[in-house]
Design a protein around this motif. Structure first.
Motif, mmCIF file in Angstrom:
data_model
loop_
_atom_site.group_PDB
_atom_site.id
_atom_site.type_symbol
_atom_site.label_atom_id
_atom_site.label_comp_id
_atom_site.label_asym_id
_atom_site.label_seq_id
_atom_site.Cartn_x
_atom_site.Cartn_y
_atom_site.Cartn_z
ATOM 1 N N ASN A 212 -7.091 9.807 -12.701
ATOM 2 C CA ASN A 212 -6.390 9.572 -11.433
ATOM 3 C C ASN A 212 -7.046 10.253 -10.238
ATOM 4 O OD1 ASN A 212 -3.554 8.170 -12.032
ATOM 5 N ND2 ASN A 212 -3.981 9.577 -13.712
ATOM 6 N N ARG A 213 -8.153 10.962 -10.459
ATOM 7 C CA ARG A 213 -8.744 11.763 -9.382
ATOM 8 C C ARG A 213 -9.120 10.923 -8.167
ATOM 9 N NH1 ARG A 213 -12.298 15.161 -12.012
ATOM 10 N NH2 ARG A 213 -10.616 16.698 -11.993
ATOM 11 N N ALA A 214 -9.678 9.746 -8.396
ATOM 12 C CA ALA A 214 -10.091 8.902 -7.271
ATOM 13 C C ALA A 214 -8.898 8.538 -6.392
ATOM 14 C CB ALA A 214 -10.774 7.633 -7.781
ATOM 15 N N PHE A 215 -7.749 8.281 -7.018
ATOM 16 C CA PHE A 215 -6.543 7.944 -6.255
ATOM 17 C C PHE A 215 -6.009 9.172 -5.516
ATOM 18 C CE2 PHE A 215 -6.596 5.072 -9.967
ATOM 19 C CZ PHE A 215 -6.683 3.857 -9.302
ATOM 20 N N PHE A 216 -6.022 10.333 -6.209
ATOM 21 C CA PHE A 216 -5.551 11.552 -5.565
ATOM 22 C C PHE A 216 -6.417 11.906 -4.361
ATOM 23 C CE2 PHE A 216 -3.852 13.178 -9.920
ATOM 24 C CZ PHE A 216 -2.768 12.318 -9.813
ATOM 25 N N ASP A 217 -7.727 11.782 -4.545
ATOM 26 C CA ASP A 217 -8.649 12.097 -3.445
ATOM 27 C C ASP A 217 -8.430 11.163 -2.268
ATOM 28 O OD1 ASP A 217 -9.698 14.104 -4.974
ATOM 29 O OD2 ASP A 217 -11.505 13.007 -5.579
ATOM 30 N N MET B 290 0.828 -1.203 0.000
ATOM 31 C CA MET B 290 0.000 0.000 0.000
ATOM 32 C C MET B 290 0.865 1.257 0.000
ATOM 33 S SD MET B 290 -3.083 -1.061 2.634
ATOM 34 C CE MET B 290 -3.851 0.549 2.449
ATOM 35 N N SER B 291 1.991 1.188 0.719
ATOM 36 C CA SER B 291 2.913 2.321 0.748
ATOM 37 C C SER B 291 3.517 2.567 -0.630
ATOM 38 C CB SER B 291 4.022 2.060 1.769
ATOM 39 O OG SER B 291 4.963 3.109 1.759
ATOM 40 N N ASP B 292 3.881 1.490 -1.333
ATOM 41 C CA ASP B 292 4.443 1.629 -2.676
ATOM 42 C C ASP B 292 3.424 2.228 -3.638
ATOM 43 O OD1 ASP B 292 6.831 0.609 -1.861
ATOM 44 O OD2 ASP B 292 6.434 -1.438 -2.557
ATOM 45 N N LEU B 293 2.163 1.785 -3.509
ATOM 46 C CA LEU B 293 1.114 2.301 -4.373
ATOM 47 C C LEU B 293 0.881 3.782 -4.102
ATOM 48 C CD1 LEU B 293 -1.076 1.904 -6.471
ATOM 49 C CD2 LEU B 293 -2.619 1.135 -4.664
ATOM 50 N N ALA B 294 0.872 4.166 -2.831
ATOM 51 C CA ALA B 294 0.695 5.575 -2.468
ATOM 52 C C ALA B 294 1.835 6.421 -3.021
ATOM 53 C CB ALA B 294 0.615 5.716 -0.950
ATOM 54 N N SER B 295 3.047 5.877 -2.970
ATOM 55 C CA SER B 295 4.204 6.592 -3.503
ATOM 56 C C SER B 295 4.085 6.777 -5.004
ATOM 57 C CB SER B 295 5.483 5.823 -3.164
ATOM 58 O OG SER B 295 6.610 6.451 -3.718
ATOM 59 N N TYR B 296 3.601 5.740 -5.700
ATOM 60 C CA TYR B 296 3.458 5.820 -7.152
ATOM 61 C C TYR B 296 2.387 6.831 -7.547
ATOM 62 C CZ TYR B 296 2.623 4.434 -11.987
ATOM 63 O OH TYR B 296 2.455 4.439 -13.346
ATOM 64 N N VAL B 297 1.279 6.841 -6.830
ATOM 65 C CA VAL B 297 0.207 7.802 -7.105
ATOM 66 C C VAL B 297 0.709 9.227 -6.856
ATOM 67 C CG1 VAL B 297 -2.064 8.620 -6.392
ATOM 68 C CG2 VAL B 297 -1.648 6.171 -6.652
ATOM 69 N N SER B 298 1.480 9.409 -5.798
ATOM 70 C CA SER B 298 2.056 10.725 -5.503
ATOM 71 C C SER B 298 3.003 11.148 -6.625
ATOM 72 C CB SER B 298 2.806 10.690 -4.172
ATOM 73 O OG SER B 298 1.933 10.400 -3.106
ATOM 74 N N HIS B 299 3.746 10.176 -7.154
ATOM 75 C CA HIS B 299 4.646 10.450 -8.280
ATOM 76 C C HIS B 299 3.848 10.963 -9.481
ATOM 77 C CE1 HIS B 299 7.700 9.812 -11.400
ATOM 78 N NE2 HIS B 299 6.785 9.120 -12.063
ATOM 79 N N ARG B 300 2.717 10.357 -9.755
ATOM 80 C CA ARG B 300 1.881 10.802 -10.866
ATOM 81 C C ARG B 300 1.412 12.245 -10.660
ATOM 82 N NH1 ARG B 300 -2.052 6.412 -13.725
ATOM 83 N NH2 ARG B 300 -0.443 4.913 -14.365
ATOM 84 N N LYS B 301 1.059 12.574 -9.436
ATOM 85 C CA LYS B 301 0.605 13.932 -9.147
ATOM 86 C C LYS B 301 1.728 14.935 -9.390
ATOM 87 C CE LYS B 301 -2.246 17.086 -7.579
ATOM 88 N NZ LYS B 301 -1.370 18.258 -7.690
ATOM 89 N N VAL B 302 2.938 14.602 -8.984
ATOM 90 C CA VAL B 302 4.081 15.487 -9.210
ATOM 91 C C VAL B 302 4.345 15.664 -10.701
ATOM 92 C CG1 VAL B 302 6.576 15.738 -8.904
ATOM 93 C CG2 VAL B 302 5.163 14.990 -6.988
ATOM 94 N N VAL B 303 4.256 14.571 -11.461
ATOM 95 C CA VAL B 303 4.473 14.633 -12.909
ATOM 96 C C VAL B 303 3.452 15.561 -13.560
ATOM 97 C CG1 VAL B 303 4.350 13.317 -15.069
ATOM 98 C CG2 VAL B 303 5.580 12.390 -13.107
ATOM 99 N N LEU B 304 2.190 15.454 -13.148
ATOM 100 C CA LEU B 304 1.155 16.322 -13.702
ATOM 101 C C LEU B 304 1.417 17.779 -13.367
ATOM 102 C CD1 LEU B 304 -2.063 14.196 -13.116
ATOM 103 C CD2 LEU B 304 -1.267 15.086 -15.305
ATOM 104 N N ASP B 305 1.862 18.041 -12.155
ATOM 105 C CA ASP B 305 2.177 19.416 -11.754
ATOM 106 C C ASP B 305 3.324 19.975 -12.601
ATOM 107 O OD1 ASP B 305 0.209 19.345 -9.847
ATOM 108 O OD2 ASP B 305 1.562 18.915 -8.176
#
Length: 237
Positions: free
Chosen positions: A225-230, A1-16
């Motif tokens: 990705n909104r559901a994951f970000f939320d 779960m920690s790895d998945l959270a890290s990957y989702v956070s990575h996607r958010k940074v890439v979008l920014d």
């Protein structure tokens, strides 16, 4: 779960980062193609030279993560899976190869499932015109044909039959400036419902074409990705 959270956070940074990359700079200029290209896919590399987390092809289409061979900014001549003799350089090329089902297709060679070519242009570029040099749609279609005309082989050197009928997908990443819109219309493409892109099928090349404006690219990636970000409490607007 920690790895998945890290990957989702990575996607958010890439979008920014992507949103900042397509904005006009203080000097009034926009980023070059290579800046946007690097955010999507490292340049001058092949599939076995990068890690999954180094590529952000999910920005375009989640399905591109399931390629069997990928070349980024590599000449057709240098792609071991095509056997082509051309020195043209598509920005990103994905070749999907069907697995060989032993019980269904035993003894036969692997068919090529699909070819995907991605062309990336400078944000707000507005000098597109007719001809292979200045028309990204024509560029992508000709890359498709060049790959089909090569002696198609897998990276293991096995011939792949029926390459002429291989489904092809062309993605053009570019802002919808007047000349880009004109190119899309002349290619017979239709606008999306929100007028943030164009799409269509070229029967002569048997290729699906999609022109994706950078604003649409970011908007669609955020929606997917909104559901994951939320869930992680990350701002998605």
């Amino acid at each position: 779960m920690s790895d998945l959270a890290s990957y989702v956070s990575h996607r958010k940074v890439v979008l920014d980062f992507f949103e900042r990359a397509i904005e006009r700079h203080r000097d009034g200029k926009y980023s070059q193609e290579n800046i946007v290209h690097q955010l999507i896919m490292p340049m001058q590399v092949e599939s076995d030279e990068i890690k999954v987390e180094d590529a952000n092809l999910w920005l375009i289409d989640e399905r591109l993560a399931f390629h069997r061979y990928l070349g980024s900014d590599k000449t057709l001549l240098s792609m071991p899976v095509t056997g082509a003799n051309e020195t043209l350089e598509p920005d990103i090329t994905c070749l999907n190869i069907y697995d060989n089902p032993i019980l269904v297709n035993e003894g036969q060679q692997l068919p090529l499932a699909s070819i995907t070519v991605v062309e990336i242009k400078r944000p707000m570029r507005n000098d597109f015109k007719e001809g292979e040099k200045d028309n990204p749609i024509e560029q992508a279609l000709l890359y498709i044909q060049k790959i089909r005309d090569g002696k198609i082989k897998t990276s293991g050197g096995r011939n792949i039959p029926q390459s002429d009928a291989t489904p092809a997908f062309c993605y053009i990443l570019a802002d919808l400036t007047p000349t880009m819109i004109n190119r899309a219309k002349l290619a017979g493409l239709k606008p999306t419902h929100d007028y943030m892109g164009y799409f269509g099928f070229n029967d002569s090349y048997k290729a699906y074409i999609e022109v994706i404006g950078f604003d649409q690219l970011i908007k669609s990636a955020k929606e997917r990705n909104r559901a994951f970000f939320d869930r992680l409490g990350l701002p998605s607007k």
